[in-house]
Design a protein around this motif. Structure first.
Motif, PDB file in Angstrom:
ATOM      1  N   ARG A  55      59.935  29.514 140.389  1.00  0.00           N
ATOM      2  CA  ARG A  55      59.430  30.225 139.442  1.00  0.00           C
ATOM      3  C   ARG A  55      59.371  29.112 138.108  1.00  0.00           C
ATOM      4  O   ARG A  55      58.252  29.251 137.396  1.00  0.00           O
ATOM      5  CB  ARG A  55      60.407  31.470 138.979  1.00  0.00           C
ATOM      6  CG  ARG A  55      60.090  32.722 139.936  1.00  0.00           C
ATOM      7  CD  ARG A  55      60.831  33.967 139.447  1.00  0.00           C
ATOM      8  NE  ARG A  55      60.701  35.079 140.276  1.00  0.00           N
ATOM      9  CZ  ARG A  55      59.701  35.981 139.565  1.00  0.00           C
ATOM     10  NH1 ARG A  55      59.060  35.761 138.479  1.00  0.00           N
ATOM     11  NH2 ARG A  55      59.655  36.858 140.415  1.00  0.00           N
ATOM     12  N   ALA A  56      60.321  28.405 137.984  1.00  0.00           N
ATOM     13  CA  ALA A  56      60.346  27.427 136.811  1.00  0.00           C
ATOM     14  C   ALA A  56      59.306  26.521 137.088  1.00  0.00           C
ATOM     15  O   ALA A  56      58.605  26.116 136.258  1.00  0.00           O
ATOM     16  CB  ALA A  56      61.503  26.887 136.800  1.00  0.00           C
ATOM     17  N   GLN A 110      64.343  29.880 145.138  1.00  0.00           N
ATOM     18  CA  GLN A 110      63.503  30.817 144.611  1.00  0.00           C
ATOM     19  C   GLN A 110      63.437  30.759 143.052  1.00  0.00           C
ATOM     20  O   GLN A 110      62.267  30.953 142.551  1.00  0.00           O
ATOM     21  CB  GLN A 110      63.987  32.347 144.949  1.00  0.00           C
ATOM     22  CG  GLN A 110      63.997  32.509 146.630  1.00  0.00           C
ATOM     23  CD  GLN A 110      64.442  33.742 146.810  1.00  0.00           C
ATOM     24  OE1 GLN A 110      64.648  34.841 146.188  1.00  0.00           O
ATOM     25  NE2 GLN A 110      65.240  33.920 147.964  1.00  0.00           N
ATOM     26  N   LEU A 111      64.538  30.479 142.411  1.00  0.00           N
ATOM     27  CA  LEU A 111      64.488  30.479 141.184  1.00  0.00           C
ATOM     28  C   LEU A 111      63.782  29.140 140.572  1.00  0.00           C
ATOM     29  O   LEU A 111      63.022  29.248 139.732  1.00  0.00           O
ATOM     30  CB  LEU A 111      66.108  30.410 140.444  1.00  0.00           C
ATOM     31  CG  LEU A 111      66.125  30.349 139.176  1.00  0.00           C
ATOM     32  CD1 LEU A 111      65.806  31.628 138.271  1.00  0.00           C
ATOM     33  CD2 LEU A 111      67.688  30.172 138.709  1.00  0.00           C
ATOM     34  N   TYR A 112      63.826  28.158 141.289  1.00  0.00           N
ATOM     35  CA  TYR A 112      63.318  26.828 140.978  1.00  0.00           C
ATOM     36  C   TYR A 112      61.914  27.120 141.041  1.00  0.00           C
ATOM     37  O   TYR A 112      60.950  26.556 140.353  1.00  0.00           O
ATOM     38  CB  TYR A 112      63.798  25.717 142.027  1.00  0.00           C
ATOM     39  CG  TYR A 112      63.129  24.506 142.033  1.00  0.00           C
ATOM     40  CD1 TYR A 112      63.088  23.491 141.132  1.00  0.00           C
ATOM     41  CD2 TYR A 112      62.156  24.481 143.028  1.00  0.00           C
ATOM     42  CE1 TYR A 112      62.420  22.294 141.229  1.00  0.00           C
ATOM     43  CE2 TYR A 112      61.279  23.206 143.179  1.00  0.00           C
ATOM     44  CZ  TYR A 112      61.166  22.306 142.087  1.00  0.00           C
ATOM     45  OH  TYR A 112      60.488  20.973 142.322  1.00  0.00           O
ATOM     46  N   LEU A 155      64.668  33.942 132.861  1.00  0.00           N
ATOM     47  CA  LEU A 155      63.617  32.837 132.852  1.00  0.00           C
ATOM     48  C   LEU A 155      62.154  33.552 132.479  1.00  0.00           C
ATOM     49  O   LEU A 155      61.433  32.868 131.613  1.00  0.00           O
ATOM     50  CB  LEU A 155      63.327  32.360 134.340  1.00  0.00           C
ATOM     51  CG  LEU A 155      62.557  31.049 134.733  1.00  0.00           C
ATOM     52  CD1 LEU A 155      63.073  30.302 136.011  1.00  0.00           C
ATOM     53  CD2 LEU A 155      61.123  31.706 135.072  1.00  0.00           C
ATOM     54  N   GLN A 156      61.690  34.669 133.027  1.00  0.00           N
ATOM     55  CA  GLN A 156      60.782  35.303 132.547  1.00  0.00           C
ATOM     56  C   GLN A 156      60.588  35.523 131.187  1.00  0.00           C
ATOM     57  O   GLN A 156      59.550  35.518 130.755  1.00  0.00           O
ATOM     58  CB  GLN A 156      60.705  36.613 133.447  1.00  0.00           C
ATOM     59  CG  GLN A 156      59.215  37.251 133.613  1.00  0.00           C
ATOM     60  CD  GLN A 156      59.171  38.305 134.696  1.00  0.00           C
ATOM     61  OE1 GLN A 156      60.007  38.667 135.261  1.00  0.00           O
ATOM     62  NE2 GLN A 156      58.070  39.069 134.644  1.00  0.00           N
ATOM     63  N   ASP A 180      56.445  26.518 138.632  1.00  0.00           N
ATOM     64  CA  ASP A 180      55.117  27.589 138.086  1.00  0.00           C
ATOM     65  C   ASP A 180      54.796  27.359 136.801  1.00  0.00           C
ATOM     66  O   ASP A 180      53.896  27.059 136.373  1.00  0.00           O
ATOM     67  CB  ASP A 180      54.980  28.935 138.815  1.00  0.00           C
ATOM     68  CG  ASP A 180      54.871  28.750 140.206  1.00  0.00           C
ATOM     69  OD1 ASP A 180      54.584  27.940 140.957  1.00  0.00           O
ATOM     70  OD2 ASP A 180      55.189  29.896 141.029  1.00  0.00           O
ATOM     71  N   GLU A 181      55.934  27.733 135.960  1.00  0.00           N
ATOM     72  CA  GLU A 181      55.807  27.576 134.617  1.00  0.00           C
ATOM     73  C   GLU A 181      55.490  26.107 133.941  1.00  0.00           C
ATOM     74  O   GLU A 181      54.957  26.024 133.134  1.00  0.00           O
ATOM     75  CB  GLU A 181      56.989  28.189 134.023  1.00  0.00           C
ATOM     76  CG  GLU A 181      57.055  29.949 134.278  1.00  0.00           C
ATOM     77  CD  GLU A 181      56.053  30.571 134.117  1.00  0.00           C
ATOM     78  OE1 GLU A 181      55.402  30.341 132.991  1.00  0.00           O
ATOM     79  OE2 GLU A 181      55.832  31.743 134.569  1.00  0.00           O
ATOM     80  N   ALA A 190      59.678  32.480 129.496  1.00  0.00           N
ATOM     81  CA  ALA A 190      58.397  32.193 129.830  1.00  0.00           C
ATOM     82  C   ALA A 190      57.583  32.891 128.978  1.00  0.00           C
ATOM     83  O   ALA A 190      56.360  32.187 128.431  1.00  0.00           O
ATOM     84  CB  ALA A 190      58.227  32.055 131.235  1.00  0.00           C
ATOM     85  N   ASN A 248      65.945  35.132 137.159  1.00  0.00           N
ATOM     86  CA  ASN A 248      64.671  35.295 136.801  1.00  0.00           C
ATOM     87  C   ASN A 248      64.103  36.046 135.771  1.00  0.00           C
ATOM     88  O   ASN A 248      63.127  35.834 135.225  1.00  0.00           O
ATOM     89  CB  ASN A 248      64.385  36.243 138.351  1.00  0.00           C
ATOM     90  CG  ASN A 248      64.243  35.312 139.425  1.00  0.00           C
ATOM     91  OD1 ASN A 248      63.889  34.168 139.358  1.00  0.00           O
ATOM     92  ND2 ASN A 248      64.385  35.997 140.713  1.00  0.00           N
TER      93      ASN A 248
END
Length: 814
Positions: A66-67, A62-64, A20-21, A69-70, A24, A17
């Motif tokens: 977040r990705a 959960q990780l997917y 990824l954050q 949304d981006e 992002a 996360n």
């Protein structure tokens, strides 16, 4: 170890996360400055976090998300770029330069969505390219989520009927082909998960696969939402392709879930019209697949569809739905030799429910299903499995709930055969359900044949089945069961006396096998049903139909034999009551010899069987009360029975000439057993009750005032003796309640016009009671005081009436 693994996953998820954050953030900065190259660079790095293999499906999801949304934000940027004149074709080629395949394909899917929306290329070409390119990811979890993303971004851009993407080059067939191809590849990835890793982690893998199953099932949901998938396309293309994949994957979890998905997501009408195709797949599934549940859900959906409108019922007849379902169930049971009994019964239960909804008038279909179930159970013997037993009860209850008529259910020849496979307790439960259904719907079971069949069904309540021990039966449950049987017997009725008598004989045959514990519950309703028939035939002397016809005398003979069975229970008090009821019925039919015989049996019971003092008192009052209402007896028989009754009430002073001088010599010996009444108050009340035998209002020949007076005098002597005994034993005379009761009897006969009861007699009794109450040796009794006060108020009330009654009571000084 498990805790450590969870903690490690949490750390890896947190790291993913964070990475990824961070990427992002740089991607957003590039997007804000319209720097396409940097935006693609950082988005690819952001998506590289999805390359991990360390996370469970739940954590990976959960990780997917977040990705995902981006990526939605990135897609909006691509749309803006296209609006500003950027070539989507160039962008589509540009994202393919990403270094790693997974980020590359996510970006390709995102741009592909914008590409289709721009309509610069046929939708089918872009979709085909995307679904083919996604084959580059063969890792099950990563591949499933990638294809799920492809399905998500493309579902509103499929060339469907009425869609903006439909055209000459793009048809519904292309949309269906794309979804089917994506579904096939996703199912392969999902099944592959089962075969990766060591055998000891099988349960873990199955749990993970369960968490991912909706990703695969969503494809079928998308197919069901495509407007262009009509019945013909579903029959010719969609269903065969889906079933081919389901059967060929040879995976238990996938086959069960996907068959269930097919049944749940596609319309009922499609299932009905393609029933044969769908059912042919079931025998080809793995033996371990829970086919019973899937097939049951299919039949449940079809049942509900049939119940939704009468207009659809002809469709079921047209496609021969029952025959196909019945044949399919037979093949499945034959193919799965290890199928438990519970599974087979569940299938037949669902099929029976289907029939009751679709073909309620076809009892032959319902009986055919029950027969097939009996055949399956024939090799099992008595069923001990609680689940299977519960399902058999559901199977047997279904016709009752549908028809609300046990008479209709009795036409099913295999219904009683099914009940034979229930254990004793469940057999009783089912019998109770049958009786409750009859009472709830007020069903008339009116012929002997039907009663015979019915009592065979409920025999678990009527007699002890093999292996049942009395000690195992809860007393309250037993009483409730037998009371339900009693209520059932009372409900049996037929207007034709001949048939009703056959019904009674049939019931009698069954209940006499019930043993001594049940007879006190079942004999009385049978007796009263017989007496009801007697009153129906009341006044009938000779039957025009011949000697074999039903007559009251014939019914009374059966009643006598029936009540005799209570001797062995033993239940003499109940038998005595029933004999007296029969005597009254014989009295109404003017059958003097029959009434006399029933009284004789009642006296014999009293003399030989009833020894409890309370029971004796109750029996005496019952005999006296019944005898008082009898009008059929001649002088001789009535005198004999009256003397016997009053003899029964005689006490230890059996040779009191004042009381017995009017009795015939042959009844004088009755005092030998009347001494069983040991309590003086009981003796007193029995004696004054006998006074009513000599004064019957509606019979002028039964008004003997002298004998009434003798009974009342005798009662006074006993009451006085009771006080003397109390004074000797306790030092007090006790209550005057008995004297007040006798006073009320005097007033009754005085009001009825007995010339032997005079004002002087009543006045002297009132004074006696008053004196006793004022005596120092009298025991205070508020109840007796209130009783006397009420009696005196009654005398005053009668005085105030005026007229003949007032004049009669006026001389009495209360």
């Amino acid at each position: 170890m498990i805790t450590d693994g969870v903690e490690d996953e949490d750390k890896w998820l947190a790291a993913g996360n964070a990475g990824l954050q961070q990427n992002a953030f740089y991607m957003h900065r590039a997007l804000d400055s319209n720097n396409l190259r940097d935006a693609l660079k950082y988005s690819a790095q952001m998506l590289s976090e999805l390359r991990t293999s360390k996370l469970s499906p739940q954590k990976y999801y959960q990780l997917y998300m977040r990705a995902f949304d981006e990526l939605r934000k990135l897609e909006m940027f691509f749309k803006e770029e296209a609006r500003r004149g950027c070539s989507i074709i160039d962008l589509y080629e540009l994202v393919q330069h990403a270094g790693n395949i997974l980020p590359r394909l996510y970006l390709l899917c995102t741009v592909g969505s914008v590409y289709i929306k721009s309509k610069e290329a046929p939708a089918k070409d872009v979709l085909k390219d995307l679904v083919e390119m996604c084959r580059g990811i063969q890792h099950p979890v990563r591949g499933l989520f990638l294809r799920s993303y492809l399905s998500q971004v493309s579902r509103d851009k499929l060339p469907d009927i009425g869609s903006e993407y439909e055209g000459d080059a793009d048809t519904v067939n292309d949309a269906v082909e794309f979804v089917l191809q994506n579904f096939t590849e996703m199912n392969k990835l999902w099944v592959r998960m089962q075969h990766q890793g060591p055998a000891r982690e099988k349960d873990k893998r199955e749990k993970e696969r369960s968490e991912l199953r909706d990703l695969v099932g969503k494809n079928l949901h998308v197919l069901s939402q495509i407007e262009g998938v009509d019945l013909d396309m579903y029959r010719e293309t969609v269903l065969p392709r889906v079933l081919e994949q389901v059967v060929n994957c040879k995976d238990e979890i996938a086959q069960y879930y996907l068959m269930d998905c097919i049944i749940q997501v596609f319309p009922d009408e499609y299932h009905l019209q393609t029933l044969e195709i769908l059912l042919d797949a079931f025998p080809q599934l793995q033996p371990s697949v829970d086919i019973k549940t899937v097939l049951s859900r299919l039949m449940e959906r079809l049942s509900n569809y049939a119940a939704s409108s009468a207009e659809v019922l002809p469709e079921f007849l047209q496609v021969e739905a029952f025959a196909k379902l019945n044949n399919a169930i037979g093949k499945v049971i034959e193919a799965q030799v290890d199928m438990p009994v519970f599974g087979a019964v569940t299938l037949y239960s669902s099929l029976l429910t289907f029939i009751l909804h679709v073909h309620p008038e076809r009892l032959d279909y319902a009986d055919q299903v029950l027969g097939a179930c009996v055949k399956k159970l024939s090799s099992e013997g008595r069923i001990e499995d609680s689940k299977a037993t519960k399902q058999i009860v559901a199977l047997l209850s279904a016709p009752l709930e549908k028809y609300n008529d046990i008479v209709t259910v009795l036409k099913l020849s295999n219904y009683p055969r099914m009940m034979e496979y229930l254990d004793n307790e469940t057999n009783k439960v089912m019998a109770t359900v049958i009786i409750q259904s009859i009472m709830k719907n007020n069903t008339q079971v009116s012929t002997a044949d039907k009663v015979e069949s019915l009592f065979e069904l409920i025999k678990g309540l009527i007699k002890d089945l093999d292996g049942t021990l009395h000690d195992e039966i809860d007393e309250d449950d037993f009483k409730e069961e037998q009371n339900s049987v009693a209520r059932l017997i009372q409900m049996l009725h037929n207007e034709d006396p001949e048939e009703m008598f056959k019904v009674i004989c049939t019931v009698r045959k069954h209940i006499l096998t019930g043993g001594p514990k049940r007879l006190p519950f079942t004999i009385p309703p049978l007796v009263f049903s017989s007496l009801k028939l007697v009153r129906q035939l009341q006044g009938q002397d000779e039957n025009p139909f011949g000697e074999e016809s039903t007559t009251p005398k014939k019914i009374f003979q059966h009643l006598n034999q029936t009540i005799e069975t209570l001797y062995g229970v033993p239940s003499p008090e109940l038998a005595l009551r029933l004999y007296l009821q029969c005597a009254e019925a014989a009295n109404d039919c003017d059958l003097e010899p029959v009434a006399y015989e029933f009284f004789t049996q009642a006296y014999i019971l009293y003399e030989e069987e009833i020894s409890d003092s309370r029971a004796q008192v109750t029996a005496i009052h019952l005999i006296i009360g019944t005898l008082q209402r009898m009008h059929v007896f001649g002088v001789e028989n009535r005198d004999t029975l009256t003397h016997k009754a009053t003899g029964v009430t005689n006490l230890s002073m059996a040779f009191d000439k004042d009381f017995f001088f009017f009795f015939p010599n042959e009844d004088f010996i009755l005092g030998q057993y009347s001494a069983k009444l040991l309590k003086k108050p009981d003796q007193c009340r029995a004696v004054y009750a006998c006074s009513h035998l000599f004064w019957v209002d509606d019979q002028d020949n039964m008004k003997d005032g002298e004998r009434v007076l003798l009974c009342l005098k005798r009662a006074l002597r006993i009451a006085n003796a009771a006080q003397q005994m109390s004074n000797a034993a306790r030092g007090s005379t006790g209550s005057v309640a008995l004297f007040v009761e006798i006073l009320n009897k005097y007033l009754y006969f005085f009001e009825k016009g007995n010339p032997q009861i005079t004002v002087a007699t009543i006045q002297s009794l009132i004074e006696l009671i008053t004196t006793e109450m004022q005596s120092d040796s009298n025991t205070p009794d508020p109840a007796a005081d209130a009783f006397l006060a009420s009696t005196l108020r009654y005398i005053q009330f009668q005085k105030q009436k005026g007229g003949a009654v007032g004049e009669k009571y006026e001389p009495i000084k209360a």
